[in-house]
Design an enzyme around this catalytic site. Sequence first.
Site, PDB file in Angstrom:
ATOM      1  NE  ARG A   1       7.531   0.752   4.640  1.00  8.60           N
ATOM      2  CZ  ARG A   1       6.285   0.266   4.725  1.00  8.60           C
ATOM      3  NH1 ARG A   1       6.036  -0.997   4.442  1.00  8.60           N
ATOM      4  NH2 ARG A   1       5.301   1.060   5.096  1.00  8.60           N
TER       5      ARG A   1
ATOM      6  NE  ARG B   1      -1.627  -2.322   2.886  1.00  3.46           N
ATOM      7  CZ  ARG B   1      -1.511  -3.587   2.483  1.00  3.46           C
ATOM      8  NH1 ARG B   1      -2.367  -4.081   1.632  1.00  3.46           N
ATOM      9  NH2 ARG B   1      -0.553  -4.365   2.954  1.00  3.46           N
TER      10      ARG B   1
ATOM     11  CG  HIS C   1       4.362   4.348   8.386  1.00  3.38           C
ATOM     12  ND1 HIS C   1       4.502   5.107   7.238  1.00  3.38           N
ATOM     13  CD2 HIS C   1       3.848   3.155   7.982  1.00  3.38           C
ATOM     14  CE1 HIS C   1       4.123   4.390   6.200  1.00  3.38           C
ATOM     15  NE2 HIS C   1       3.725   3.203   6.628  1.00  3.38           N
TER      16      HIS C   1
ATOM     17  CE  LYS D   1      26.167  -5.737  -7.733  1.00  2.04           C
ATOM     18  NZ  LYS D   1      26.524  -4.946  -8.937  1.00  2.04           N
TER      19      LYS D   1
END
Length: 312
Positions: free
Chosen positions: A101, A51, A129, A80
Site C-alpha cells: 500500500r 483491515r 484498491h 532516511k
Amino acid sequence: MDKRSLVSISQLTKDEILQLISDAAFFEAHPNQHLLDGKVIATLFFEPSTRTRLSFETAVNRLGGRVIGFSDAATTSSSKGETLKDTIKMVSNYVDLIIMRHYLEGAALYATEVSPVPIINAGDGANQHPSQTMLDLFSIYKTQGRLDNLNITLVGDLKYGRTVHSLIMAMYHFNPTFNFIACDELKMPVEYKIFCDQHGIKYTESRDFGPEIINNTDILYMTRVQRERFTDLDEYERVKNIYTLRNAMLADSRPNLRILHPLPRVGEINPDVDDNPKAYYFNQAQNGLYARQAIICKVLGIDLTQLKNSAK
C-alpha cells in the site's frame, strides 16, 4: 509489468472475477490450508491500514506461509531517503510476493516494473484498491445471489474514494445502474463517468440522498470523507458530515438492500444502523480474508482445482 501482479481490477476478465468469487467461497468453508508452505510474503504498508493489512497477513498465515514487512514507513530506511525502487529491489530478494500500500497513485504499477516477484496493490492513493473490490464483489454476490442488473448507490467521497473507482471498473461486466451521491467538492471524477459512458453503464448523479434513491437501491455503498486526502483542512471541515445514514432512513428500503462500507467509518453511518439486518459492513470486512486468500493463490499460480474437487 509482471503478468502475475494485480495492480488494477481492470486486469481481470469477467471469468477471472467469477473464478475468484468461487475460490473465496471455498476458502470461507475451508480457510486453513497448507498452500504456502515454504513461502515468505512481504506486506509493505507506506500508508496506515487496519483491515487490509491484517486480513492479508491472516490470509498468508491461514494458507501456511510466513509474513515479513512493516506497517509504518517511518520505521524503515525510506525515512532516511531510500527510494521506492531500492526498497522494492531489496525486499524482493527475500520473498515470493510483495503486498504493498502506498500513498502515491501509480506506485504499485511502478513497483511491478522493478520487482522480480509479483506485486499485489493494496491501495495506491486515490487510484485503485483491487483486493477491496474483490471482497466487495464477493459480498454483493453473497447477499444478492447475483452480480447482474443491480442498482448500486455510492455515497460520500467519490472524488478520492479508490474503492468506488475500482468497483465501477469491475461492475461493467454485469450491467449495473449506479447512483453517484456526493457534494460538488467530492463528485465522481470525470474519467470514471467517461468510463461508464464508453461501456454503456447507466448512472445518475445527485447531491440529494433522499428516500427516492435509498428505496430503489440494492447495494448502498457508504464511504468516509478522507481527511488525509485534503490539502485544505477548511474544505474538509465543510464537507465531512454532509451525508449520514440513520436507521430511520431505511424504513421503506428494499428487503434485499445491503449496506456496505470499506471502513473505517467516522460519522457517515450512525451506530443505530448496526443492528439492522441490512447492515453488512462488518461481514464485508470478514469476507476480505477469503477474497485475499483467493487473490494470493491466483497471483502465485496455485491451482485450486484438485483441492476443491477433493473437498466435495
